[in-house]
Design an enzyme around this catalytic site. Structure first.
Site, PDB file in Angstrom:
ATOM      1  N   LYS A   1      -6.509   1.052  66.399  1.00 53.60           N
ATOM      2  CA  LYS A   1      -6.748   0.755  65.132  1.00 53.60           C
ATOM      3  C   LYS A   1      -7.543   2.038  64.675  1.00 53.60           C
ATOM      4  CE  LYS A   1      -6.453  -1.429  61.241  1.00 53.60           C
ATOM      5  NZ  LYS A   1      -5.358  -1.816  60.366  1.00 53.60           N
TER       6      LYS A   1
ATOM      7  N   TYR B   1     -14.649  -7.493  74.176  1.00 51.70           N
ATOM      8  CA  TYR B   1     -14.604  -8.475  75.625  1.00 51.70           C
ATOM      9  C   TYR B   1     -15.751  -8.248  76.435  1.00 51.70           C
ATOM     10  CZ  TYR B   1     -10.445 -11.651  75.082  1.00 51.70           C
ATOM     11  OH  TYR B   1      -9.814 -12.784  74.889  1.00 51.70           O
TER      12      TYR B   1
ATOM     13  N   ASP C   1      -5.124  -8.745  74.490  1.00 50.59           N
ATOM     14  CA  ASP C   1      -5.280 -10.159  74.599  1.00 50.59           C
ATOM     15  C   ASP C   1      -4.188 -10.819  73.646  1.00 50.59           C
ATOM     16  OD1 ASP C   1      -6.051 -12.694  75.307  1.00 50.59           O
ATOM     17  OD2 ASP C   1      -7.438 -12.537  73.660  1.00 50.59           O
TER      18      ASP C   1
ATOM     19  N   ASP D   1      -1.552  -3.293  63.677  1.00 56.70           N
ATOM     20  CA  ASP D   1      -1.051  -4.178  62.897  1.00 56.70           C
ATOM     21  C   ASP D   1       0.601  -3.738  62.885  1.00 56.70           C
ATOM     22  OD1 ASP D   1      -1.779  -1.862  61.771  1.00 56.70           O
ATOM     23  OD2 ASP D   1      -2.476  -2.637  59.788  1.00 56.70           O
TER      24      ASP D   1
END
Ligand code: NAI
Length: 363
Positions: free
Chosen positions: A192, A125, A251, A227
């Protein structure tokens, strides 16, 4: 209680309708509040040549507290997001998005009480991008090859994902401080790191170090891959307490959490920095409902409830939350989205302002 002056950014799309409903609810609590209206967004762009005039930033800085409606961001082209610019300019580094079950909302679950703490200033972002075919993109592609970092196809557009030690320290510390102040039991860092070793990997390493500082705080710590987090949020939403995430995952996961509690229409948010706090719903400007008196103002009203807590107007904040809960539980005077999720049809729903009237009657 002292008088509060708050910067009010109505926004566009459904923004003006839901913010006016919110203002009426806040005023009806009896809290002494003055709104300093500051316009931003596409219409302002036409008049002033910028979607975020300096006066808006000045108003938020001067008053230290602001509440806004959503602002449309043109897709792909046009100006960059005003929402992102506000967070960056004011260094509102922590985005707080509580997700809690409200009986009667028609949500799939009834036992959710979690808080998403999203880092608000870095990651994908950050807006550091190189357009496909540009000199910058070519140079970066050459640089990555020279460094032996990897081959990027020459026809690629590139967005950078910076994550810093200092940015991670302050967001994870914020998550722990929030957890302690609000009687929460656990902070989960979401990442991640197995794939993105130098960005998410750094986030995880720093999060673990910060967790050590809080080892005796009574707040536990764990980490989870993003995930797997999404799957477990859907399977066992009641497991989660405070989640701290880099910007983009924050987000996405906060919209997922909004879905778990019954939709975007009821999910509030806050952007907090050292110098100012800006409250706004999770949802966007929903242009197709603009000007129709249909949108659900709950997310905006509950964002104001967070603002009232921030202003230490705890009694008013509690009354607003209880009034919203009662109106939704009763299910008679609710907007189309709640009516549809709770009964399967929009028959008998009411408009934005009539819903706000129902909340005001319950205060
Ligand atoms: P959106 O959140 O505006 O709307 C998606 C759908 O959710 C709507 O079509 C509607 O079905 C539902 N919805 C959202 N808010 C609702 C409400 N209060 N009551 C009832 N239903 C509601 O997301 P979308 O369509 O992706 O974005 C529209 C614009 O908003 C874009 O320009 C986007 O950039 C901007 N946006 C602005 C944000 C902000 O100001 N902080 C945040 C997210 C998006």
């Amino acid at each position: 209680m002292a008088k509060h002056t708050v910067a009010l950014i109505p926004g566009d799309g459904i923004g003006p309708e839901i913010t006016s409903a919110m203002c009426r609810v806040v005023e009806a609590t009896g809290v002494d509040i003055e709104w300093e209206v500051a316009e931003a967004g596409a219409e302002v762009m036409d008049r002033f040549g910028t979607p975020l005039p300096n006066e808006v930033l000045e108003s938020v800085r001067r008053n230290k507290v602001a509440i806004k409606g959503p602002i449309t961001t043109p897709v792909g082209t046009g100006f960059r997001s005003v929402n992102v610019a506000l967070r960056k300019e004011l260094d509102l580094f922590a985005c707080l998005r509580p997700a809690f079950s409200i009986p009667g909302s028609g949500a799939r679950y009834d036992d959710i009480d979690l808080v998403v703490v999203r880092e608000n200033t870095e990651d994908l972002y950050a807006g550091i991008e190189f357009e496909e075919g540009s000199a910058g993109a070519r140079e970066l592609i050459g640089f990555a090859a020279d460094q032996g970092a990897g081959i990027i196809r020459p026809d690629s557009g590139i967005s950078l994902k910076p994550i810093s030690v200092s940015g991670t320290q302050r967001i994870v510390r914020y998550a722990f401080e929030y957890a302690i102040a609000n009687g929460r039991k656990k902070v989960t860092a979401v990442h991640k790191a197995n794939i993105l070793k130098h960005s998410d990997g750094l986030f995880l390493k720093v999060a673990r170090e910060v967790a050590q500082e809080y080892a005796d705080s009574g707040v536990g710590f764990e980490d989870y891959i993003v995930d797997a987090t999404c799957m477990q949020l859907v399977l066992h939403p009641e497991w989660w307490d405070v989640l701290v995430l880099p910007n983009l995952y924050g987000d996405i996961v906060s919209d997922l959490c909004a879905g778990l509690i019954g939709g975007l229409g009821i999910a509030p948010g806050a952007n907090i920095g050292l110098e100012a706090a800006l409250f706004e719903p999770v949802h966007g400007s929903a242009p197709k409902y603009a000007g129709k008196d249909m949108a659900n103002p709950t997310a905006e009203i509950l964002s104001a409830q967070l603002m009232l807590k921030h202003l230490q107007e705890t009694d008013a904040a509690e009354r607003v939350l209880n009034a919203v809960r009662e109106v939704i539980a009763e299910g008679e005077r609710v907007t189309y989205d709640i009516k549809r999720s709770s009964t399967g049809t929009t028959d008998g729903c009411v408009g934005t302002q009539a819903y706000a009237d129902a909340v005001i009657e319950r205060l």
